[in-house]
Enzyme design. Structure first.
Site, PDB file in Angstrom:
ATOM      1  N   ALA A 123       0.727  -1.222  -0.027  1.00  0.00           N
ATOM      2  CA  ALA A 123       0.009   0.172   0.186  1.00  0.00           C
ATOM      3  C   ALA A 123       0.794   1.157  -0.005  1.00  0.00           C
ATOM      4  CB  ALA A 123      -0.895  -0.014   1.237  1.00  0.00           C
ATOM      5  N   ASP A 240      11.978  -2.007  -7.509  1.00  0.00           N
ATOM      6  CA  ASP A 240      13.053  -2.632  -8.521  1.00  0.00           C
ATOM      7  C   ASP A 240      12.858  -4.083  -8.763  1.00  0.00           C
ATOM      8  OD1 ASP A 240      14.522  -0.212  -8.771  1.00  0.00           O
ATOM      9  OD2 ASP A 240      16.355  -0.932  -7.506  1.00  0.00           O
ATOM     10  N   GLY A 339      -8.289 -10.157 -36.999  1.00  0.00           N
ATOM     11  CA  GLY A 339      -9.425  -9.159 -37.800  1.00  0.00           C
ATOM     12  C   GLY A 339     -10.630  -9.031 -36.923  1.00  0.00           C
ATOM     13  N   GLU A 363       3.158  -0.055 -10.854  1.00  0.00           N
ATOM     14  CA  GLU A 363       4.809   0.061 -10.387  1.00  0.00           C
ATOM     15  C   GLU A 363       5.547   0.861 -11.407  1.00  0.00           C
ATOM     16  OE1 GLU A 363       6.122  -4.011  -9.587  1.00  0.00           O
ATOM     17  OE2 GLU A 363       4.392  -4.753  -9.088  1.00  0.00           O
ATOM     18  N   GLY A 364       5.035   2.081 -11.577  1.00  0.00           N
ATOM     19  CA  GLY A 364       5.526   3.312 -12.299  1.00  0.00           C
ATOM     20  C   GLY A 364       5.249   3.033 -13.573  1.00  0.00           C
TER      21      GLY A 364
HETATM   22  C1  LIG Z   1      -5.016  -2.227 -11.534  1.00  0.00           C
HETATM   23  C2  LIG Z   1      -4.029  -1.392 -10.480  1.00  0.00           C
HETATM   24  C3  LIG Z   1      -3.338  -2.279  -9.536  1.00  0.00           C
HETATM   25  C4  LIG Z   1      -2.495  -1.324  -8.800  1.00  0.00           C
HETATM   26  N1  LIG Z   1      -1.903  -1.856  -7.708  1.00  0.00           N
HETATM   27  C5  LIG Z   1      -1.232  -1.070  -6.779  1.00  0.00           C
HETATM   28  C6  LIG Z   1      -0.765  -1.830  -5.670  1.00  0.00           C
HETATM   29  O1  LIG Z   1      -1.201  -2.873  -5.247  1.00  0.00           O
HETATM   30  N2  LIG Z   1      -0.360  -0.887  -4.646  1.00  0.00           N
HETATM   31  C7  LIG Z   1      -0.054   0.413  -4.696  1.00  0.00           C
HETATM   32  O2  LIG Z   1       0.564   1.090  -3.997  1.00  0.00           O
HETATM   33  N3  LIG Z   1      -0.456   1.199  -6.058  1.00  0.00           N
HETATM   34  C8  LIG Z   1      -1.172   0.295  -7.071  1.00  0.00           C
HETATM   35  N4  LIG Z   1      -1.655   0.945  -8.065  1.00  0.00           N
HETATM   36  C9  LIG Z   1      -1.289   2.388  -8.347  1.00  0.00           C
HETATM   37  C10 LIG Z   1      -0.294   2.416  -9.213  1.00  0.00           C
HETATM   38  O3  LIG Z   1       0.727   2.202  -9.297  1.00  0.00           O
HETATM   39  C11 LIG Z   1      -0.650   3.910  -9.761  1.00  0.00           C
HETATM   40  O4  LIG Z   1      -1.818   4.095 -10.508  1.00  0.00           O
HETATM   41  C12 LIG Z   1       0.610   4.208 -10.752  1.00  0.00           C
HETATM   42  O5  LIG Z   1       1.838   4.641 -10.229  1.00  0.00           O
HETATM   43  C13 LIG Z   1       0.218   5.931 -11.462  1.00  0.00           C
HETATM   44  O6  LIG Z   1      -0.242   6.619 -10.699  1.00  0.00           O
HETATM   45  P1  LIG Z   1      -1.692   7.422 -11.015  1.00  0.00           P
HETATM   46  O7  LIG Z   1      -2.567   6.662 -11.224  1.00  0.00           O
HETATM   47  O8  LIG Z   1      -1.747   8.589  -9.542  1.00  0.00           O
HETATM   48  O9  LIG Z   1      -1.234   8.434 -11.996  1.00  0.00           O
HETATM   49  P2  LIG Z   1      -0.670   9.851 -12.036  1.00  0.00           P
HETATM   50  O10 LIG Z   1       0.463   9.873 -11.284  1.00  0.00           O
HETATM   51  O11 LIG Z   1      -1.590  10.712 -11.775  1.00  0.00           O
HETATM   52  O12 LIG Z   1      -0.110  10.120 -13.661  1.00  0.00           O
HETATM   53  C14 LIG Z   1      -0.876  10.429 -14.582  1.00  0.00           C
HETATM   54  C15 LIG Z   1      -0.115  10.808 -15.867  1.00  0.00           C
HETATM   55  O13 LIG Z   1       0.945  11.601 -15.735  1.00  0.00           O
HETATM   56  C16 LIG Z   1       2.177  11.243 -16.212  1.00  0.00           C
HETATM   57  N5  LIG Z   1       3.227  11.883 -15.116  1.00  0.00           N
HETATM   58  C17 LIG Z   1       3.079  12.068 -13.784  1.00  0.00           C
HETATM   59  N6  LIG Z   1       4.118  12.513 -13.301  1.00  0.00           N
HETATM   60  C18 LIG Z   1       5.058  12.529 -14.296  1.00  0.00           C
HETATM   61  C19 LIG Z   1       6.239  12.824 -14.524  1.00  0.00           C
HETATM   62  N7  LIG Z   1       7.137  13.623 -13.551  1.00  0.00           N
HETATM   63  N8  LIG Z   1       7.006  13.070 -15.869  1.00  0.00           N
HETATM   64  C20 LIG Z   1       6.071  12.663 -16.873  1.00  0.00           C
HETATM   65  N9  LIG Z   1       4.957  12.304 -16.821  1.00  0.00           N
HETATM   66  C21 LIG Z   1       4.316  12.438 -15.482  1.00  0.00           C
HETATM   67  C22 LIG Z   1       2.106   9.893 -15.729  1.00  0.00           C
HETATM   68  O14 LIG Z   1       3.075   9.232 -16.456  1.00  0.00           O
HETATM   69  C23 LIG Z   1       0.665   9.256 -16.506  1.00  0.00           C
HETATM   70  O15 LIG Z   1       0.877   9.393 -17.464  1.00  0.00           O
HETATM   71  C24 LIG Z   1      -2.452  -0.170  -8.852  1.00  0.00           C
HETATM   72  C25 LIG Z   1      -3.012   0.718  -9.992  1.00  0.00           C
HETATM   73  C26 LIG Z   1      -3.963   0.043 -10.873  1.00  0.00           C
HETATM   74  C27 LIG Z   1      -4.935   0.828 -11.842  1.00  0.00           C
END
Ligand SMILES: Cc1cc2nc3c(=O)[nH]c(=O)nc-3n(C[C@H](O)[C@H](O)[C@H](O)COP(=O)(O)OP(=O)(O)OC[C@H]3O[C@@H](n4cnc5c(N)ncnc54)[C@H](O)[C@@H]3O)c2cc1C
Length: 382
Positions: A123, A240, A339, A363-364
């Protein structure tokens, strides 16, 4: 620990058979019902899948990163929702504890994580802290021999089934960013901890994500992983490793889609011949195969580097970036080769197309991998 060649081959073949004979026939049902049958979860436990990465003394298989990736490449040959069921126990959920936990914590929690009796989630993400994960706002305020946690975690995989969470929370409100964050093992049944409703998702039905809400949850200080202020470091080292695991799954899914595309192209006839005979179709197969081979080689090489004790922050980011973008392109070509049949649900190709989309996000995101790759490359001077 690396398995000897024979044991490694046996494990890979057992997983291959389980995937082919047990999981593949269930793909459509799991997707429709948004649920993995309990008996399948029990079979996964019996196979040892929940404990692949847990040290042997705590009941796991203690696979090397390379061996874990080889097993995940086999798991990728079916719906990735199956992998998700045990993925947090093997990877992001448990590894903070494995890498930074003390003996008491390991003895208390790892044996049940290895068997799958305990499901552990990771989390980190919050409503206001996604890509900027060092911005976590969940508080962990010290109160005697406890910390009091308040805040909300978002999109937490397996939260609906978890009985344990690795939670990153801000223990020093005066320190902004990574420095003020600590990691904790938080048990599900502590008063004040609640779980939100599972989110409706684009793909990977059968795998679930929910909010995890902390309302004055008192966590024993003995459950802090590592030193105070070390939580972000824990999270980054876990990621990582997790990025290599995800890359291996991407390779497996790509290989599955290429096999399905070849089988379909041989059987489907147009203009009086199998479409496999058309060079433009062959070009799509060649591009997918070339990219999947490159991702397989990169994943295994990065895993071996990690096994050798090298810092693989750059390699893990590059591997996850390449493999997750690669499987997106391969899934897109698979739809094209099928198709109209690729677009309708019957063949499951559109389902994989949706399933693989998340690999470029969690995971990023791909953009965050680019940021990490560029930063690390500049640090190394090239
Ligand atoms: C199915 C699913 C499972 C998940 N499981 C987990 C889990 O088990 N544990 C957990 O902790 N999280 C989990 N997550 C969360 C996930 O890791 C995040 O959704 C993800 O890291 C992106 O964060 P965000 O959704 O807030 O997007 P944002 O950070 O809001 O990003 C939105 C857009 O902005 C871009 N962006 C943001 N900052 C920058 C930057 N500095 N430079 C360029 N572009 C940028 C991003 O690349 C993206 O395109 C999960 C998400 C999903 C959908």
């Amino acid at each position: 620990m690396a398995l000897d060649a024979e044991t490694r081959q046996q494990l890979i073949e057992t997983v291959r058979r389980f995937v082919a004979e047990r999981l593949r026939p269930l793909e459509a049902k799991v997707s429709e019902e948004d649920r993995i049958p309990d008996e399948v979860l029990e079979e996964m436990k019996a196979l040892g899948l929940f404990g692949l990465s847990i040290p042997i003394e705590y009941g796991g298989l203690d696979l090397s990163m390379e061996d874990e990736c080889l097993v995940m490449m086999e798991m990728g040959r079916t719906s990735p929702a199956f992998r998700s069921a045990f993925g947090t126990n093997v990877g992001i959920g448990s590894q903070g504890l494995v890498m930074f936990g003390d003996e008491d914590q390991k003895a208390r929690y790892l044996p049940k994580i290895a068997t799958g009796e305990t499901i552990i989630s990771f989390a980190l993400t919050e409503p206001e802290a996604g890509s900027d994960s060092a911005a976590v706002q969940t508080r962990a305020i010290r109160d005697g021999d406890h910390y009091v946690l308040n805040g909300t975690k978002r999109y937490i995989t397996n939260a609906h089934r978890a009985n344990l969470f690795t939670v990153m929370a801000r223990s020093d409100p005066d320190k902004a960013g990574a420095a003020g964050v600590s990691a904790f093992l938080v048990e599900r049944d502590l008063p004040g901890l609640s779980i939100g409703k599972p989110e409706k998702k684009m793909g990977q039905q059968g795998a679930h994500i929910c909010d995890v809400i902390f309302d004055n949850v008192r966590v024993s200080a003995a459950n802090r992983i590592g030193r105070e202020g070390e939580g972000f470091k824990v999270a980054m080292q876990v990621l990582d490793r997790g990025r290599l695991h995800i890359a291996a799954i991407c390779v497996g899914v790509a290989e599955r889609l290429i096999a399905d595309s070849v089988a379909y192209a041989r059987e489907r006839k147009q203009f009086g011949q199998p479409i496999a005979g058309f060079q433009l179709v062959q070009g799509m197969i060649a591009d997918s195969k070339t990219e999947a081979l490159a991702a397989r080689a990169l994943t295994l090489e990065s895993a071996r580097q990690r096994d050798a004790g090298e810092n693989v922050t750059l390699e893990a980011a590059a591997t996850k970036y390449f493999a997750s973008e690669m499987v997106g392109r391969v899934a897109d070509r698979a739809v094209q080769i099928f198709g109209g049949a690729g677009y309708v649900a019957d063949h499951g190709i559109e389902r994989f197309y949706r399933d693989v989309r998340i690999f470029r996000i969690y995971e990023g995101t791909s953009q965050i991998q680019q940021v990490v790759i560029a930063r690390e490359t500049m640090k190394r001077g090239g």
